[in-house]
Design a protein around this motif. Structure first.
Motif, PDB file in Angstrom:
ATOM      1  N   GLU A 305       0.849  -1.307  -0.043  1.00  0.00           N
ATOM      2  CA  GLU A 305       0.043  -0.170   0.028  1.00  0.00           C
ATOM      3  C   GLU A 305       0.919   1.155   0.065  1.00  0.00           C
ATOM      4  O   GLU A 305       0.792   2.318  -0.897  1.00  0.00           O
ATOM      5  CB  GLU A 305      -1.058   0.117   1.133  1.00  0.00           C
ATOM      6  CG  GLU A 305      -1.778   1.431   1.144  1.00  0.00           C
ATOM      7  CD  GLU A 305      -2.985   1.098   2.404  1.00  0.00           C
ATOM      8  OE1 GLU A 305      -3.402   2.177   2.551  1.00  0.00           O
ATOM      9  OE2 GLU A 305      -2.845   0.209   3.179  1.00  0.00           O
ATOM     10  N   ARG A 373      -8.265   8.837  -4.492  1.00  0.00           N
ATOM     11  CA  ARG A 373      -9.362   7.794  -4.933  1.00  0.00           C
ATOM     12  C   ARG A 373      -8.571   6.478  -5.676  1.00  0.00           C
ATOM     13  O   ARG A 373      -8.993   5.390  -5.277  1.00  0.00           O
ATOM     14  CB  ARG A 373     -10.422   8.485  -5.693  1.00  0.00           C
ATOM     15  CG  ARG A 373     -11.725   7.381  -6.022  1.00  0.00           C
ATOM     16  CD  ARG A 373     -12.312   6.778  -4.693  1.00  0.00           C
ATOM     17  NE  ARG A 373     -13.488   5.976  -4.984  1.00  0.00           N
ATOM     18  CZ  ARG A 373     -13.385   4.669  -4.669  1.00  0.00           C
ATOM     19  NH1 ARG A 373     -12.481   4.451  -3.753  1.00  0.00           N
ATOM     20  NH2 ARG A 373     -14.389   3.966  -4.804  1.00  0.00           N
ATOM     21  N   GLU A 376      -6.706   3.980  -3.396  1.00  0.00           N
ATOM     22  CA  GLU A 376      -7.920   3.205  -2.652  1.00  0.00           C
ATOM     23  C   GLU A 376      -8.312   2.124  -3.550  1.00  0.00           C
ATOM     24  O   GLU A 376      -8.287   0.948  -3.032  1.00  0.00           O
ATOM     25  CB  GLU A 376      -9.054   3.996  -2.160  1.00  0.00           C
ATOM     26  CG  GLU A 376      -8.737   5.092  -1.162  1.00  0.00           C
ATOM     27  CD  GLU A 376      -9.926   6.322  -0.991  1.00  0.00           C
ATOM     28  OE1 GLU A 376      -9.787   7.112   0.089  1.00  0.00           O
ATOM     29  OE2 GLU A 376     -11.024   5.838  -1.672  1.00  0.00           O
ATOM     30  N   VAL A 377      -8.635   2.610  -4.735  1.00  0.00           N
ATOM     31  CA  VAL A 377      -9.220   1.354  -5.817  1.00  0.00           C
ATOM     32  C   VAL A 377      -8.028   0.229  -5.919  1.00  0.00           C
ATOM     33  O   VAL A 377      -8.140  -0.525  -5.922  1.00  0.00           O
ATOM     34  CB  VAL A 377      -9.692   2.186  -7.001  1.00  0.00           C
ATOM     35  CG1 VAL A 377      -9.765   1.043  -8.109  1.00  0.00           C
ATOM     36  CG2 VAL A 377     -10.709   2.910  -6.985  1.00  0.00           C
ATOM     37  N   THR A 379      -5.227  -0.035  -4.225  1.00  0.00           N
ATOM     38  CA  THR A 379      -4.693  -0.817  -2.960  1.00  0.00           C
ATOM     39  C   THR A 379      -5.530  -2.051  -2.706  1.00  0.00           C
ATOM     40  O   THR A 379      -4.999  -3.289  -2.502  1.00  0.00           O
ATOM     41  CB  THR A 379      -4.663   0.094  -1.876  1.00  0.00           C
ATOM     42  OG1 THR A 379      -3.614   0.828  -1.991  1.00  0.00           O
ATOM     43  CG2 THR A 379      -4.288  -0.816  -0.613  1.00  0.00           C
ATOM     44  N   LYS A 380      -6.843  -1.922  -2.864  1.00  0.00           N
ATOM     45  CA  LYS A 380      -8.007  -2.792  -2.816  1.00  0.00           C
ATOM     46  C   LYS A 380      -7.739  -4.004  -3.749  1.00  0.00           C
ATOM     47  O   LYS A 380      -7.904  -5.234  -3.460  1.00  0.00           O
ATOM     48  CB  LYS A 380      -9.325  -2.310  -2.794  1.00  0.00           C
ATOM     49  CG  LYS A 380     -10.480  -3.305  -2.446  1.00  0.00           C
ATOM     50  CD  LYS A 380     -11.830  -2.572  -2.571  1.00  0.00           C
ATOM     51  CE  LYS A 380     -13.062  -3.633  -2.310  1.00  0.00           C
ATOM     52  NZ  LYS A 380     -14.073  -2.886  -2.188  1.00  0.00           N
ATOM     53  N   LEU A 381      -7.505  -3.696  -4.983  1.00  0.00           N
ATOM     54  CA  LEU A 381      -7.268  -4.415  -6.134  1.00  0.00           C
ATOM     55  C   LEU A 381      -5.995  -5.411  -5.928  1.00  0.00           C
ATOM     56  O   LEU A 381      -6.309  -6.680  -5.768  1.00  0.00           O
ATOM     57  CB  LEU A 381      -7.272  -3.907  -7.557  1.00  0.00           C
ATOM     58  CG  LEU A 381      -7.279  -4.931  -8.627  1.00  0.00           C
ATOM     59  CD1 LEU A 381      -7.872  -3.932  -9.901  1.00  0.00           C
ATOM     60  CD2 LEU A 381      -5.987  -5.298  -9.035  1.00  0.00           C
ATOM     61  N   GLU A 383      -4.544  -6.103  -3.107  1.00  0.00           N
ATOM     62  CA  GLU A 383      -4.454  -6.782  -2.045  1.00  0.00           C
ATOM     63  C   GLU A 383      -5.428  -7.966  -2.032  1.00  0.00           C
ATOM     64  O   GLU A 383      -5.196  -9.086  -1.666  1.00  0.00           O
ATOM     65  CB  GLU A 383      -4.978  -5.813  -0.767  1.00  0.00           C
ATOM     66  CG  GLU A 383      -4.958  -6.547   0.501  1.00  0.00           C
ATOM     67  CD  GLU A 383      -3.784  -7.248   1.148  1.00  0.00           C
ATOM     68  OE1 GLU A 383      -3.926  -8.121   1.518  1.00  0.00           O
ATOM     69  OE2 GLU A 383      -2.815  -6.619   0.954  1.00  0.00           O
ATOM     70  N   ARG A 384      -6.449  -7.788  -2.832  1.00  0.00           N
ATOM     71  CA  ARG A 384      -7.297  -8.904  -2.981  1.00  0.00           C
ATOM     72  C   ARG A 384      -6.510 -10.077  -3.943  1.00  0.00           C
ATOM     73  O   ARG A 384      -6.653 -11.051  -3.724  1.00  0.00           O
ATOM     74  CB  ARG A 384      -8.551  -8.407  -3.928  1.00  0.00           C
ATOM     75  CG  ARG A 384      -9.597  -9.383  -4.226  1.00  0.00           C
ATOM     76  CD  ARG A 384     -10.938  -8.971  -4.831  1.00  0.00           C
ATOM     77  NE  ARG A 384     -10.685  -8.176  -5.993  1.00  0.00           N
ATOM     78  CZ  ARG A 384     -10.948  -6.909  -6.075  1.00  0.00           C
ATOM     79  NH1 ARG A 384     -11.599  -6.228  -5.115  1.00  0.00           N
ATOM     80  NH2 ARG A 384     -10.790  -6.226  -7.156  1.00  0.00           N
ATOM     81  N   HIS A 385      -5.772  -9.348  -4.924  1.00  0.00           N
ATOM     82  CA  HIS A 385      -4.994 -10.221  -5.789  1.00  0.00           C
ATOM     83  C   HIS A 385      -4.160 -11.198  -4.910  1.00  0.00           C
ATOM     84  O   HIS A 385      -3.964 -12.280  -4.956  1.00  0.00           O
ATOM     85  CB  HIS A 385      -4.443  -9.664  -6.809  1.00  0.00           C
ATOM     86  CG  HIS A 385      -3.597 -10.543  -7.711  1.00  0.00           C
ATOM     87  ND1 HIS A 385      -4.074 -11.379  -9.051  1.00  0.00           N
ATOM     88  CD2 HIS A 385      -2.167 -10.776  -7.735  1.00  0.00           C
ATOM     89  CE1 HIS A 385      -3.096 -11.975  -9.533  1.00  0.00           C
ATOM     90  NE2 HIS A 385      -2.207 -11.784  -8.747  1.00  0.00           N
ATOM     91  N   ARG A 387      -3.901 -11.774  -1.767  1.00  0.00           N
ATOM     92  CA  ARG A 387      -4.653 -13.090  -0.917  1.00  0.00           C
ATOM     93  C   ARG A 387      -4.573 -14.027  -1.804  1.00  0.00           C
ATOM     94  O   ARG A 387      -4.419 -15.279  -1.464  1.00  0.00           O
ATOM     95  CB  ARG A 387      -5.815 -12.393  -0.240  1.00  0.00           C
ATOM     96  CG  ARG A 387      -5.513 -11.309   0.732  1.00  0.00           C
ATOM     97  CD  ARG A 387      -6.651 -11.310   1.890  1.00  0.00           C
ATOM     98  NE  ARG A 387      -7.964 -10.843   1.083  1.00  0.00           N
ATOM     99  CZ  ARG A 387      -8.315  -9.601   0.734  1.00  0.00           C
ATOM    100  NH1 ARG A 387      -7.719  -8.627   1.352  1.00  0.00           N
ATOM    101  NH2 ARG A 387      -9.402  -9.511   0.096  1.00  0.00           N
TER     102      ARG A 387
END
Length: 411
Positions: A305, A373, A376-377, A379-381, A383-385, A387
């Motif tokens: 992040e 923004r 945020e978008v 970082t979420k993408l 992090e999801r990948h 995991r």
């Protein structure tokens, strides 16, 4: 089309002299460069390659046939061109099946977001149409083109396979293979059939090879062409030689399949259909180039992040003005703004994207707000990948790459 008629773009490029080619933008599987360091002209590219733009009626038809909303990459023109996609939809509407084929040249340990785009879209196609998929890892290509050993190319193929599997593919419908491990048998027979029907002059015209290139480069295109034909996978498609193939890819891969589409009718197969994407821009702007030697040119799926925040704030080219007062007065230039372009790829909410563009373009929203923004978008993408990738074991890679029948691939 008569099998003797060569598809537009397949052989016409042979007529271009090196001087003519130097004056134009260069787009091929190994190099993408705009004229004078500018932006890629996609209209000229479509005209030169002889493909077609994806019009809204085709996207509407996809939604009707799949009973679900079109992927954001379709809605926003990320996948913007095609060859015979309408024929795939015609066949599907008649109740005929097809299969998907895409691939990855494993030349790096970690993928960046641009690498993920074709796989994210292919996963949507597999899920929406409920069809099988073959994914080719061209470890042999990277050995031939890059300064990599065979062993390193094979290792990177398995590492990249983990990132691909993390995109959410259905193991019941997916076969991943590395060229070093799989090529032979029926696959090799198709390679030879293709090779016999493509001259050296054609290969030079299509791919721009020169006399100093080693013969491995000349011999590679049939390897990437062969997965377009179902008989290359007898463990999957035995007795289904009439099956159509759809290839999602970036448009720089088009030369391979212009060649393939010319050969296909002459060896008794349907021409593969293509659906092709734009290029994902570098952080420094559309005239910049994402490069493995410059980690700050792209966001990688391994970036933290903190790293994502730093890269976007420091390197993402802004279309905003150089002072708040001027920005409030003139607004941002959305045509060159990289945060807006990245949000156009990855922000799911259409209404939010349009609101952001309107507010930023008018000067009511500042560059820092748009970048925040985007942070945020992404970082979420990422992090999801990350995991999902962490959950991919070596045993899962073996399972996806096992040569096996897929009895429920069309159910």
């Amino acid at each position: 089309m008569d099998s003797k008629v060569v598809e537009r773009g397949a052989l016409e490029n042979e007529k271009e002299t090196p001087q003519e080619q130097e004056q134009e933008q260069v787009v091929n599987p190994w190099e993408v460069a705009a004229k004078d360091g500018g932006k890629i002209d996609y209209d000229k590219l479509i005209e030169k390659f002889g493909c077609q733009r994806l019009d809204p009626s085709l996207i509407d038809r996809v939604e009707r046939l799949t009973s679900r909303r079109a992927h954001v990459f379709l809605r926003r023109g990320v996948f913007f061109a095609h060859r015979d996609f309408n024929e795939i939809l015609n066949a599907y509407e008649r109740g005929e099946k097809f299969y998907l084929y895409t691939g990855r040249g494993p030349s790096s340990e970690a993928l960046h977001l641009g690498h993920l785009i074709p796989f994210m879209f292919t996963q949507y196609l597999q899920e929406a149409f409920k069809v099988p998929l073959v994914i080719q890892l061209t470890d042999d290509e990277k050995f031939l083109w890059k300064n990599l050993t065979v062993e390193e190319s094979r290792r990177l193929a398995r590492e990249n396979a983990k990132d691909i599997i993390a995109c959410g593919f259905d193991i019941r419908r997916t076969f991943i293979f590395s060229d070093f491990d799989y090529v032979g048998g029926a696959f090799y027979r198709n390679m030879v059939e293709i090779s016999k029907r493509v001259t050296c002059n054609q290969v030079v015209g299509i791919f721009g090879f020169i006399g100093e290139d080693h013969i491995g480069k000349y011999s590679f295109p049939p390897v990437q062409a062969a997965p377009s034909f179902p008989s290359s996978f007898p463990h999957l498609f035995s007795g289904k030689d009439n099956l159509r193939c759809l290839i999602p890819c970036a448009i720089d891969q088009d030369p391979y399949f212009r060649m393939t589409r010319d050969v296909a009718p002459r060896i008794g197969y349907h021409k593969p259909a293509l659906i092709e994407s734009l290029f994902f821009p570098a952080l420094q702007g559309e005239t910049g180039k994402m490069s493995a030697s410059d980690p700050n040119s792209a966001i990688y799926v391994t970036d933290s992040e903190k790293v994502i925040k730093n890269k976007i704030n420091k390197y993402a080219f802004s279309g905003g003005q150089d002072s708040i007062e001027k920005h409030r007065q003139l607004g941002a230039n959305l045509e060159v703004d990289i945060p807006i372009k990245y949000l156009s790829f990855f922000l799911e909410d259409d209404a939010e994207l349009e609101h952001t563009k309107k507010e930023y373009g008018s000067g009511r929203m500042l560059t820092g707000e748009v970048k925040q923004r985007l942070i945020e978008v992404l970082t979420k993408l990422v992090e999801r990948h990350r995991r999902a990738r962490a959950a991919v074991t070596d045993e899962m890679v073996d399972a996806f790459m096992a040569v096996r029948p897929l009895p429920n691939m069309f159910n």
